[in-house]
Every structure is written in C-alpha cells, then in structure tokens.
Write a protein that holds these residues in place. Structure first.
Motif, mmCIF file in Angstrom:
data_model
loop_
_atom_site.group_PDB
_atom_site.id
_atom_site.type_symbol
_atom_site.label_atom_id
_atom_site.label_comp_id
_atom_site.label_asym_id
_atom_site.label_seq_id
_atom_site.Cartn_x
_atom_site.Cartn_y
_atom_site.Cartn_z
ATOM 1 N N GLN A 217 4.887 5.533 6.774
ATOM 2 C CA GLN A 217 5.175 5.217 5.492
ATOM 3 C C GLN A 217 4.241 5.631 4.559
ATOM 4 O O GLN A 217 2.930 5.065 4.539
ATOM 5 C CB GLN A 217 5.368 3.560 5.185
ATOM 6 C CG GLN A 217 6.424 3.307 5.981
ATOM 7 C CD GLN A 217 6.764 1.690 5.955
ATOM 8 O OE1 GLN A 217 5.722 1.027 5.806
ATOM 9 N NE2 GLN A 217 8.049 1.238 6.093
ATOM 10 N N ARG A 218 4.299 6.616 3.565
ATOM 11 C CA ARG A 218 3.188 7.322 2.760
ATOM 12 C C ARG A 218 3.876 8.177 1.646
ATOM 13 O O ARG A 218 5.142 8.410 1.839
ATOM 14 C CB ARG A 218 2.146 8.058 3.529
ATOM 15 C CG ARG A 218 2.621 9.274 4.340
ATOM 16 C CD ARG A 218 1.499 9.896 5.098
ATOM 17 N NE ARG A 218 1.974 10.909 5.917
ATOM 18 C CZ ARG A 218 1.054 11.510 6.671
ATOM 19 N NH1 ARG A 218 -0.133 11.305 6.679
ATOM 20 N NH2 ARG A 218 1.320 12.545 7.551
ATOM 21 N N VAL A 219 3.158 8.519 0.583
ATOM 22 C CA VAL A 219 3.683 9.537 -0.237
ATOM 23 C C VAL A 219 3.295 10.771 0.003
ATOM 24 O O VAL A 219 2.224 11.263 0.202
ATOM 25 C CB VAL A 219 2.996 9.090 -1.818
ATOM 26 C CG1 VAL A 219 3.759 9.780 -2.758
ATOM 27 C CG2 VAL A 219 3.245 7.640 -2.173
ATOM 28 N N GLU B 109 5.591 15.184 -3.135
ATOM 29 C CA GLU B 109 6.364 13.855 -3.663
ATOM 30 C C GLU B 109 5.885 13.842 -5.260
ATOM 31 O O GLU B 109 4.879 13.172 -5.408
ATOM 32 C CB GLU B 109 6.374 12.473 -3.040
ATOM 33 C CG GLU B 109 7.123 11.406 -3.971
ATOM 34 C CD GLU B 109 8.583 11.712 -4.419
ATOM 35 O OE1 GLU B 109 8.704 11.794 -5.747
ATOM 36 O OE2 GLU B 109 9.304 12.214 -3.431
ATOM 37 N N SER B 110 6.370 14.297 -6.457
ATOM 38 C CA SER B 110 5.977 14.132 -7.676
ATOM 39 C C SER B 110 6.066 12.755 -8.280
ATOM 40 O O SER B 110 5.386 12.435 -9.345
ATOM 41 C CB SER B 110 6.531 15.259 -8.636
ATOM 42 O OG SER B 110 8.034 15.082 -8.560
ATOM 43 N N GLY B 111 7.142 11.969 -7.779
ATOM 44 C CA GLY B 111 7.273 10.702 -8.371
ATOM 45 C C GLY B 111 6.615 9.696 -7.683
ATOM 46 O O GLY B 111 6.571 8.530 -8.199
ATOM 47 N N GLY B 112 5.811 10.017 -6.821
ATOM 48 C CA GLY B 112 4.736 8.973 -6.206
ATOM 49 C C GLY B 112 5.627 7.854 -5.330
ATOM 50 O O GLY B 112 5.311 6.718 -4.866
ATOM 51 N N ARG B 113 6.792 8.421 -4.732
ATOM 52 C CA ARG B 113 7.675 7.399 -3.869
ATOM 53 C C ARG B 113 7.243 7.486 -2.471
ATOM 54 O O ARG B 113 6.757 8.581 -2.014
ATOM 55 C CB ARG B 113 9.299 7.930 -4.106
ATOM 56 C CG ARG B 113 9.828 7.455 -5.561
ATOM 57 C CD ARG B 113 11.296 8.040 -5.361
ATOM 58 N NE ARG B 113 11.358 9.499 -5.220
ATOM 59 C CZ ARG B 113 12.535 10.183 -5.225
ATOM 60 N NH1 ARG B 113 13.597 9.681 -5.457
ATOM 61 N NH2 ARG B 113 12.555 11.351 -5.109
ATOM 62 N N ILE B 114 7.214 6.355 -1.982
ATOM 63 C CA ILE B 114 6.964 6.343 -0.547
ATOM 64 C C ILE B 114 7.977 6.555 0.279
ATOM 65 O O ILE B 114 9.101 6.156 0.082
ATOM 66 C CB ILE B 114 6.541 4.715 -0.185
ATOM 67 C CG1 ILE B 114 5.169 4.392 -0.803
ATOM 68 C CG2 ILE B 114 6.213 4.797 1.365
ATOM 69 C CD1 ILE B 114 4.751 2.829 -0.725
ATOM 70 N N PRO C 141 -0.138 3.396 2.061
ATOM 71 C CA PRO C 141 -0.310 2.640 0.670
ATOM 72 C C PRO C 141 -1.251 1.314 1.013
ATOM 73 O O PRO C 141 -2.286 1.107 0.183
ATOM 74 C CB PRO C 141 0.949 2.551 0.115
ATOM 75 C CG PRO C 141 1.622 3.580 0.774
ATOM 76 C CD PRO C 141 1.232 3.733 2.159
ATOM 77 N N GLN C 142 -0.669 0.735 1.987
ATOM 78 C CA GLN C 142 -1.806 -0.456 2.316
ATOM 79 C C GLN C 142 -2.732 -0.656 3.162
ATOM 80 O O GLN C 142 -3.263 -1.538 3.521
ATOM 81 C CB GLN C 142 -0.350 -1.603 2.828
ATOM 82 C CG GLN C 142 0.665 -1.903 1.701
ATOM 83 C CD GLN C 142 1.626 -2.835 2.262
ATOM 84 O OE1 GLN C 142 1.291 -3.836 3.215
ATOM 85 N NE2 GLN C 142 2.689 -3.141 1.815
ATOM 86 N N GLY C 143 -2.789 0.614 3.828
ATOM 87 C CA GLY C 143 -3.856 0.960 4.744
ATOM 88 C C GLY C 143 -3.749 0.163 5.977
ATOM 89 O O GLY C 143 -4.870 -0.085 6.787
#
Length: 357
Positions: free
Chosen positions: A184-186, A190-195, A311-313
């Motif tokens: 799970q990552r961006v 992805e310009s909108g920053g969606r995961i 995102p949460q590492g």
C-alpha cells in the motif's frame, strides 16, 4: 520430560553414521550419509552439552548437600547452581526444538520466484522491491543468488523473476515467504496522492538434487527456439532458448537468458527438477496427517500473507499477527530476518505443542 531412550537412540545413530562415513562409501551413499550427518550434528551437540551441564549440576548439588562442605565453597556452589539451572533449561529447550520432526528439504538450496500480481506497473515495481529485499537478505546471510530468468516491467521492476539461492539452510529460512505480498503506497505517477494497493506473488521451491528426483530422459520433450527481447526483437539468430516439457506431470519450463543453448538447458533442468520435487513433496504431505504443517498458514499462494504499508511505515504478517514499524529496514533486507525469525519461532511453538514436547 525428554525421553532418555530417544536421546540415546539419536546418539547411537550419529555414531553409526560417523563410522559409515569413515569407511569410504560409494558417492551416492556418501551424499546421503553426509546429509544425515549434517542434519543430526546440531541436535547431537545440544544433547551432549545438556548431558555435560546436567552432570555438573548434579555434582554441584551433591556438594551443597554434603554437610562437610565449608561455607566459602557452599557459597560458590550456590552461585554456580543458579547458572547451571539456567543453562540446563536453555539446552533442554534447544534439544526439544532439535527433536521436532524436520522437513527434509530444510537444508536445500531454493528456487525463488517473484511475480507481479494485481496492480499493473506498480505491482511490477513492488515485485522488484521484494526481489531486491531477498537478494540483500541473502547477501547478509552469506548466500549466493543467481538469476535464472527475468521479465522486466515497462516502468521498472519485474513482471516475473526466477533465481537460484544457494547457501546454508536456505529453504529452512525462506520457506515461509511463499504467498501473496501486498503493498500500500502512493505511486510516483499518482498526482492526487492517493494510496494504491497492489500485490506480488512469491514462491520458494527447494532445489532438488540428483538423489531426490529421478528424471527419465525419455519423459522429456526438449524444444529450442530463438530468444526474443522486448517488443519481440530477436536477441540473437541462433536457437539458444530452451523449453523442456516433463510429459508425465505436464510441467513446462523455459529459459532464454543465456546465449548458450547448453547453459539454458542446464538452468531449465535445475528449474524443472525443483518443480517436480515440489510436486512430490506436496503429494507426500497430502498423504500424511495434517498434524504437521509444511508452511505457516495453509501455504496456498492465493493467501495474502503480508502487507507493506509505506505511508505508515509498517509491515504486518497476517499469519502470526506481527506488526513492525520498520518498513525501510525490512524492505532493504536489513531487518527482514526479524520477520522470518518470528515465523520460525511460531512454527516451532506450534510443533512443540503438537508433539507434546
């Protein structure tokens, strides 16, 4: 309680193997005896250390129970007793684990396959990340990695990559990695920053040796063809690529990475041998009771086993409920062993409970 007769039987078997090896047996027998020796040597060492520690503890307790022991010696013996009790407990646990039914393939080298799953280009990039993770973990473990075949993704990474990993106890460490790994990552695109969520599949197959799998040459259909690169262009003008079909099982392998047809055939046979060996292992496992698991969970490759959340590492292994907030260290291969060791410990705990040890 450890059964003394079982320990005595193991020690006797080990002494017998040593004597047979010293007698100079024929090569095929020597290979089998050497494998048996290597398998028994750690548990035999632990048993002997335990017996020595138990004898030292008995001597110390005899000294403490002796009324003629002076105060100074009694104090020293009391301190030594505490250390010996702890040592005996640790060695007893080591022997328990050593007595567990052992997967005969644990000492084998492996064929590692990583394939991009759902997620398009991002899945291929993730497959590349996973392969590099295993490659670095292998380097840190003193193992050797040889790429057998690879198909690169359009944006990088791999659609699929197959490698041989050789070293000490490779399968015992990597066998729980088989399954679906989810990320799970961006994505960078992805310009909108969606995961985005994508996946890759990992398969770990123990490499078979000549003594493990008997392949009849008449059961093989070997085809050669021209190796092709991206877009279908020919890498060379000779029929160097090799496809081997094992007709009794229907297993097909193809290797086209080398310009030498001979090298491609050798690699294809290594891959075919591993796949046939795995089929035979699965058949044998199905014939046994389900008391002993070959892998954590069902081992079904459609089963999601681990999630890497950038995102949460964090990395979560869903089979044992383990979550570690050190994604960067794990994906770099530096802390991959922490996840692998946790899986091994859980597997051992379940086996100990099942065996009543």
């Amino acid at each position: 309680m450890l059964a003394p007769e079982k320990l005595h039987s193991l020690l006797s078997r080990f002494d017998q193997i040593e004597a047979e090896l010293a007698s100079g047996p024929e090569p095929t027998v020597f290979v089998k005896l050497s494998r048996d020796y290597a398998e028994l040597e750690p548990i035999v060492r632990s048993i002997r250390e335990l017996q020595k520690a138990e004898a030292e503890l008995a001597d110390t307790e005899a000294m403490l129970n002796d009324r003629d022991t002076d105060a100074e010696m009694r104090e020293l013996a009391q301190m030594e007793r505490g250390e010996l009790v702890e040592k005996v407990e640790e060695l007893t646990q080591a022997v328990r684990i050593g007595l567990l039914p052992r997967d005969k393939a644990d000492s084998h080298d492996v064929i590692l396959e990583v394939r991009a799953g759902t997620g398009g280009d991002e899945a291929a990039l993730f497959a590349g990340d996973l392969f590099r993770m295993y490659q670095r973990f292998a380097d840190n473990s003193g193992w050797k990695v040889e790429v057998l075949s690879a198909s690169e993704g359009e944006m990088g990474g791999f659609k699929e990559i197959t490698a041989a990993v050789t070293g000490q106890e490779v399968f015992s460490k990597l066998k729980f990695e088989s399954g679906v790994h989810r990320v799970q990552r961006v994505p960078e695109t992805e310009s909108g920053g969606r995961i985005h969520t994508s996946a890759a599949t990992v398969a770990v197959l123990p490499q078979a040796e000549e003594v493990d799998v008997d392949i009849n040459p008449s059961d093989l259909r070997i085809d050669t063809f021209r190796a092709s690169g991206a877009g279908g262009q020919h890498v060379n003008t000779t029929d160097s690529a090799v496809r081997i079909t094992h007709m009794p099982t229907g297993i097909v392998v193809a290797v086209q990475d080398e310009r030498s047809q001979h090298k491609n055939k050798d690699r294809a046979m290594k891959l075919l041998r591993a796949k046939i060996f795995e089929v035979e292992r699965e058949r044998a496992a199905n014939e046994r009771t389900e008391a002993r698991r070959l892998q954590v969970g069902s081992g079904d490759r459609s089963e999601r086993i681990r999630t890497y959340n950038f995102p949460q590492g964090r990395v979560t292994d869903h089979r044992i409920g383990l979550t570690l907030y050190k994604l960067d260290q794990i994906i770099s291969g530096e802390a991959t062993g922490e996840v692998i060791d946790a899986l091994i410990m859980d597997h051992q705990a379940n086996l100990l409970a099942a065996e009543g040890l």
